[in-house]
Write a protein that holds these residues in place. Structure first.
Motif, PDB file in Angstrom:
ATOM      1  N   TYR A   9       0.838  -1.201   0.000  1.00 58.69           N
ATOM      2  CA  TYR A   9       0.000   0.000   0.000  1.00 58.69           C
ATOM      3  C   TYR A   9       0.873   1.250   0.000  1.00 58.69           C
ATOM      4  CZ  TYR A   9      -3.194   3.569   1.858  1.00 58.69           C
ATOM      5  OH  TYR A   9      -3.917   4.723   2.070  1.00 58.69           O
ATOM      6  N   ARG A  10       1.871   1.254   0.864  1.00 58.69           N
ATOM      7  CA  ARG A  10       2.774   2.396   0.960  1.00 58.69           C
ATOM      8  C   ARG A  10       3.505   2.638  -0.359  1.00 58.69           C
ATOM      9  NH1 ARG A  10       7.916   4.755   0.333  1.00 58.69           N
ATOM     10  NH2 ARG A  10       8.184   6.285   2.008  1.00 58.69           N
ATOM     11  N   GLU A  11       4.026   1.575  -0.923  1.00 57.97           N
ATOM     12  CA  GLU A  11       4.814   1.717  -2.138  1.00 57.97           C
ATOM     13  C   GLU A  11       3.965   2.009  -3.374  1.00 57.97           C
ATOM     14  OE1 GLU A  11       8.957   1.136  -2.107  1.00 57.97           O
ATOM     15  OE2 GLU A  11       7.570   2.594  -1.208  1.00 57.97           O
ATOM     16  N   SER A  12       2.709   1.605  -3.361  1.00 59.00           N
ATOM     17  CA  SER A  12       1.841   1.948  -4.492  1.00 59.00           C
ATOM     18  C   SER A  12       1.584   3.452  -4.521  1.00 59.00           C
ATOM     19  CB  SER A  12       0.520   1.172  -4.416  1.00 59.00           C
ATOM     20  OG  SER A  12      -0.275   1.610  -3.333  1.00 59.00           O
ATOM     21  N   ILE A  13       1.439   4.058  -3.354  1.00 56.90           N
ATOM     22  CA  ILE A  13       1.294   5.517  -3.291  1.00 56.90           C
ATOM     23  C   ILE A  13       2.580   6.173  -3.772  1.00 56.90           C
ATOM     24  CG2 ILE A  13       0.865   7.507  -1.796  1.00 56.90           C
ATOM     25  CD1 ILE A  13      -0.625   5.611   0.107  1.00 56.90           C
ATOM     26  N   ASN A  14       3.699   5.688  -3.257  1.00 58.56           N
ATOM     27  CA  ASN A  14       5.002   6.232  -3.635  1.00 58.56           C
ATOM     28  C   ASN A  14       5.235   6.105  -5.138  1.00 58.56           C
ATOM     29  OD1 ASN A  14       7.687   7.239  -3.283  1.00 58.56           O
ATOM     30  ND2 ASN A  14       8.447   5.140  -3.271  1.00 58.56           N
ATOM     31  N   ALA A  15       4.863   4.968  -5.707  1.00 54.68           N
ATOM     32  CA  ALA A  15       5.086   4.733  -7.136  1.00 54.68           C
ATOM     33  C   ALA A  15       4.277   5.698  -7.994  1.00 54.68           C
ATOM     34  CB  ALA A  15       4.729   3.288  -7.488  1.00 54.68           C
ATOM     35  N   HIS A  16       3.018   5.912  -7.636  1.00 53.43           N
ATOM     36  CA  HIS A  16       2.184   6.831  -8.408  1.00 53.43           C
ATOM     37  C   HIS A  16       2.714   8.260  -8.319  1.00 53.43           C
ATOM     38  CE1 HIS A  16      -0.921   3.631  -8.584  1.00 53.43           C
ATOM     39  NE2 HIS A  16      -1.298   4.270  -9.674  1.00 53.43           N
ATOM     40  N   LEU A  17       3.128   8.680  -7.132  1.00 49.74           N
ATOM     41  CA  LEU A  17       3.659  10.029  -6.971  1.00 49.74           C
ATOM     42  C   LEU A  17       4.954  10.208  -7.758  1.00 49.74           C
ATOM     43  CD1 LEU A  17       3.055  10.473  -3.138  1.00 49.74           C
ATOM     44  CD2 LEU A  17       1.896  11.744  -4.954  1.00 49.74           C
ATOM     45  N   THR A  18       5.826   9.215  -7.666  1.00 50.19           N
ATOM     46  CA  THR A  18       7.109   9.276  -8.379  1.00 50.19           C
ATOM     47  C   THR A  18       6.894   9.299  -9.886  1.00 50.19           C
ATOM     48  OG1 THR A  18       8.194   8.088  -6.558  1.00 50.19           O
ATOM     49  CG2 THR A  18       9.346   8.154  -8.679  1.00 50.19           C
ATOM     50  N   ALA A  19       6.025   8.422 -10.362  1.00 54.76           N
ATOM     51  CA  ALA A  19       5.764   8.343 -11.805  1.00 54.76           C
ATOM     52  C   ALA A  19       5.059   9.592 -12.319  1.00 54.76           C
ATOM     53  CB  ALA A  19       4.926   7.103 -12.117  1.00 54.76           C
ATOM     54  N   ALA A  20       4.186  10.177 -11.491  1.00 55.79           N
ATOM     55  CA  ALA A  20       3.456  11.369 -11.919  1.00 55.79           C
ATOM     56  C   ALA A  20       4.404  12.527 -12.218  1.00 55.79           C
ATOM     57  CB  ALA A  20       2.442  11.778 -10.860  1.00 55.79           C
ATOM     58  N   ILE A  21       5.508  12.593 -11.488  1.00 55.87           N
ATOM     59  CA  ILE A  21       6.497  13.646 -11.744  1.00 55.87           C
ATOM     60  C   ILE A  21       7.458  13.216 -12.851  1.00 55.87           C
ATOM     61  CG2 ILE A  21       8.338  15.033 -10.727  1.00 55.87           C
ATOM     62  CD1 ILE A  21       5.395  15.620  -9.820  1.00 55.87           C
ATOM     63  N   ALA A  22       7.836  11.944 -12.865  1.00 58.64           N
ATOM     64  CA  ALA A  22       8.726  11.461 -13.924  1.00 58.64           C
ATOM     65  C   ALA A  22       8.085  11.619 -15.307  1.00 58.64           C
ATOM     66  CB  ALA A  22       9.080   9.998 -13.688  1.00 58.64           C
ATOM     67  N   MET A  23       6.760  11.521 -15.366  1.00 53.61           N
ATOM     68  CA  MET A  23       6.037  11.668 -16.631  1.00 53.61           C
ATOM     69  C   MET A  23       5.171  12.924 -16.611  1.00 53.61           C
ATOM     70  SD  MET A  23       4.975   7.684 -17.301  1.00 53.61           S
ATOM     71  CE  MET A  23       4.472   8.026 -18.993  1.00 53.61           C
ATOM     72  N   ALA A  24       5.662  13.976 -15.957  1.00 52.43           N
ATOM     73  CA  ALA A  24       4.914  15.225 -15.831  1.00 52.43           C
ATOM     74  C   ALA A  24       4.592  15.818 -17.197  1.00 52.43           C
ATOM     75  CB  ALA A  24       5.701  16.223 -14.993  1.00 52.43           C
ATOM     76  N   GLN A  25       3.537  16.637 -17.228  1.00 53.86           N
ATOM     77  CA  GLN A  25       3.032  17.187 -18.477  1.00 53.86           C
ATOM     78  C   GLN A  25       3.037  18.713 -18.433  1.00 53.86           C
ATOM     79  OE1 GLN A  25      -0.634  15.007 -17.487  1.00 53.86           O
ATOM     80  NE2 GLN A  25      -0.661  14.326 -19.623  1.00 53.86           N
ATOM     81  N   PRO A  26       3.276  19.367 -19.560  1.00 53.38           N
ATOM     82  CA  PRO A  26       3.133  20.831 -19.586  1.00 53.38           C
ATOM     83  C   PRO A  26       1.665  21.210 -19.457  1.00 53.38           C
ATOM     84  CG  PRO A  26       3.562  19.977 -21.794  1.00 53.38           C
ATOM     85  CD  PRO A  26       3.730  18.821 -20.856  1.00 53.38           C
ATOM     86  N   SER A  27       1.392  22.243 -18.696  1.00 52.75           N
ATOM     87  CA  SER A  27       0.014  22.693 -18.524  1.00 52.75           C
ATOM     88  C   SER A  27      -0.337  23.740 -19.569  1.00 52.75           C
ATOM     89  CB  SER A  27      -0.166  23.282 -17.122  1.00 52.75           C
ATOM     90  OG  SER A  27       0.340  24.613 -17.080  1.00 52.75           O
ATOM     91  N   PRO A  28      -1.617  24.039 -19.739  1.00 53.90           N
ATOM     92  CA  PRO A  28      -2.011  25.062 -20.717  1.00 53.90           C
ATOM     93  C   PRO A  28      -1.424  26.434 -20.422  1.00 53.90           C
ATOM     94  CG  PRO A  28      -3.902  23.740 -20.076  1.00 53.90           C
ATOM     95  CD  PRO A  28      -2.784  23.366 -19.152  1.00 53.90           C
ATOM     96  N   GLY A  29      -1.066  26.681 -19.169  1.00 50.47           N
ATOM     97  CA  GLY A  29      -0.530  27.984 -18.798  1.00 50.47           C
ATOM     98  C   GLY A  29       0.981  28.046 -18.774  1.00 50.47           C
ATOM     99  N   GLY A  30       1.637  26.964 -19.227  1.00 48.30           N
ATOM    100  CA  GLY A  30       3.090  26.963 -19.279  1.00 48.30           C
ATOM    101  C   GLY A  30       3.771  26.457 -18.034  1.00 48.30           C
ATOM    102  N   LEU A  31       3.005  25.870 -17.112  1.00 48.22           N
ATOM    103  CA  LEU A  31       3.594  25.263 -15.919  1.00 48.22           C
ATOM    104  C   LEU A  31       3.830  23.773 -16.181  1.00 48.22           C
ATOM    105  CD1 LEU A  31       1.327  26.924 -13.190  1.00 48.22           C
ATOM    106  CD2 LEU A  31       3.517  27.737 -14.097  1.00 48.22           C
ATOM    107  N   LEU A  32       4.392  23.085 -15.207  1.00 48.03           N
ATOM    108  CA  LEU A  32       4.583  21.636 -15.313  1.00 48.03           C
ATOM    109  C   LEU A  32       3.682  20.969 -14.291  1.00 48.03           C
ATOM    110  CD1 LEU A  32       6.378  19.522 -16.851  1.00 48.03           C
ATOM    111  CD2 LEU A  32       7.735  19.396 -14.741  1.00 48.03           C
ATOM    112  N   MET A  33       2.707  20.229 -14.780  1.00 45.11           N
ATOM    113  CA  MET A  33       1.769  19.573 -13.864  1.00 45.11           C
ATOM    114  C   MET A  33       2.071  18.079 -13.796  1.00 45.11           C
ATOM    115  SD  MET A  33      -1.687  19.752 -16.182  1.00 45.11           S
ATOM    116  CE  MET A  33      -1.832  18.867 -17.755  1.00 45.11           C
TER     117      MET A  33
END
Length: 488
Positions: free
Chosen positions: A332-356
């Motif tokens: 459970y702990r590592e599944s949360i960690n994995a999603h958070l880590t991957a969400a930043i590793a595969m971050a996307q540019p936002s419509p306003g020019g930020l990184l989401m």
């Protein structure tokens, strides 16, 4: 700028109207129900001025040259997100528990509106300027910023205008100085915050282009006419030795009553325009879901640590059945960690020019973390055993006539003597079994929107094209079926 804890405490002495347990609070910085959590927020401010934490908690703005809070920095790179995570880790370890609303998790909602400046410009270019101004203001003032979302709502089978209109926050009238609003909102931490981003909860506006309920604005928490009516706190109900989290980290929830409150025009972010309101509801957690989900990682660590210590002290960790249950908590702990880590590793540019953060990974991780929380808490209870619900309080352990019996029956070996074991069991009881523990589960379930809204966020942000294209090719379907999906 970087505030100090003293400056934060002084900012709360603004004459705000706060009630709790049937009494009017004179000073939230000293009142027993608020002082512990105010002290935590003040401690966070002070950390940024200390050599040990300064580099983790702050950064120097390239444009202004001033030092600012890292949590409030607009994210443009992956390193910006990694820096935010390091600062949250420092805070959670410093406060020796967990707190959800400390400022960094709600400022991201304004970044979502920053991404929608084109929509704001359709209403009035001034509103776009206002959001840019307020994002900078948070940085410049290091203010404690929270978010007000949920209304009392009343009878949901009726439209707001078909019942008492004050059940949903709404426009009363316009003035030269700003808009007058009336109604109510629920907000955690409002009574000891500086300002809130207030926005509607209605998701379906139908064909209405304008609505008196489509309001988004920044409200000062000491505004005239604003009343804070707080729930009963957990602090002080029992000894801090027996309920350490309840007495240290209780974040007080508030019913904010807007009794004809003036919102200056410069604080209005959108006004009556339902398209702007729908946009912010659809993108509200684009950034803020990250720190909210990260908080759940620390709850997972606390449950895992308490359960592991309890198994280790009696040697039960050598049993396969116990290891399997601990492994589920680890998963459970590592599944949360994995999603958070991957969400930043595969971050996307936002419509306003930020990184989401990658939206699909972030929302699926959030849902999994919240949805599995009750089951993981129950698993931790099993591993801690029945003693978390039968162990006496500290006063009993210290009573001279029975102290020797408590020492005898609660000392396990040379590593675990009675006092350490009592502290562990008291901590686990407060984490898993107390009133605060039950409150925490319900809070996490609804604080970021209810589960159906989480699932809708997953649906709206998942890219189905790969799965559909794969099935189209494998099944030999025509291109027309893909065209139908694209028109959806």
């Amino acid at each position: 700028m970087l505030r100090t804890g003293a400056q934060y405490r002084d900012s709360l002495k603004d004459g705000r109207q706060v009630w709790i347990n049937g009494e009017r609070v004179k000073d939230v910085t000293t009142h027993a129900a608020f002082k512990p959590i105010v002290d935590i927020r003040a401690r966070i401010y002070d950390m940024a001025h200390e050599a040990k934490h300064k580099e983790t908690m702050s950064y120097r703005d390239a444009a202004t040259g001033q030092e600012n809070c890292i949590g409030y920095k607009l994210p443009h790179t992956q390193e910006d997100w990694h820096a935010k995570r390091r600062s949250i880790d420092a805070v959670m370890r410093e406060i020796k528990g967990y707190a959800v609303r400390v400022g960094d998790e709600t400022v991201g909602e304004m970044w979502s509106l920053y991404d929608g400046r084109d929509i704001l410009n359709e209403v009035d270019p001034q509103f776009s300027k206002n959001i840019t101004h307020h994002i900078q203001h948070v940085l410049d003032s290091d203010t404690f910023h929270v978010s007000a979302n949920t209304d009392p709502k009343g009878d949901r089978s009726k439209r707001p205008q078909d019942q008492d209109p004050d059940m949903l926050l709404h426009l009363v009238k316009e003035t030269d100085k700003g808009i007058i609003v009336r109604g109510a909102k629920y907000e955690t931490a409002a009574a000891y915050a500086n300002q809130a981003f207030v926005k509607p909860t209605i998701a379906n506006w139908g064909d209405d282009k304008l609505s008196d309920y489509a309001l988004g604005f920044i409200c000062d928490m000491g505004s005239p006419g604003l009343k804070h009516i707080c729930r009963t706190g957990f602090t002080g109900r029992a000894s801090a030795d027996d309920y350490p989290l309840s007495n240290r980290c209780d974040e007080v929830d508030t019913l904010l009553v807007f009794d004809d409150v003036l919102i200056p025009w410069e604080n209005v972010l959108f006004y009556r325009h339902t398209r702007a309101a729908a946009f912010i509801r659809g993108t509200l957690h684009r950034y803020s879901a990250y720190p909210f989900t990260l908080r759940l990682l620390y709850i997972a660590d606390l449950m895992l640590g308490a359960a592991a210590f309890n198994a280790k002290q009696t040697g039960l960790d050598a049993q396969q059945a116990v290891r399997e249950k601990l492994a589920l908590l680890m998963q459970y702990r590592e599944s949360i960690n994995a999603h958070l880590t991957a969400a930043i590793a595969m971050a996307q540019p936002s419509p306003g020019g930020l990184l989401m953060p990658n939206q699909s990974l972030l929302y699926t991780g959030r849902y999994a973390a919240i949805n599995q929380l009750p089951a993981m808490m129950h698993l931790a209870r099993e591993l801690c055993g029945g003693q978390i619900c039968v162990t006496p309080d500290k006063a009993t352990f210290e009573h001279p006539e029975i102290k020797e019996w408590m020492q005898k029956y609660y000392s396990v070996n040379e590593f675990w003597q009675a006092e350490d074991r009592r502290k562990l069991l008291a901590f686990a009881r407060d984490l898993l079994n107390s009133d605060r523990a039950g409150h925490m589960v319900t809070f996490e379930l609804f604080a970021q929107s209810p589960p159906f809204a989480h699932l809708n966020s997953i649906y709206m942000n998942f890219d189905m094209s790969n799965a559909l294209s794969y099935v189209k090719d494998c099944a030999g379907l025509s291109d027309r079926v893909m065209d139908q999906w694209k028109k959806k």
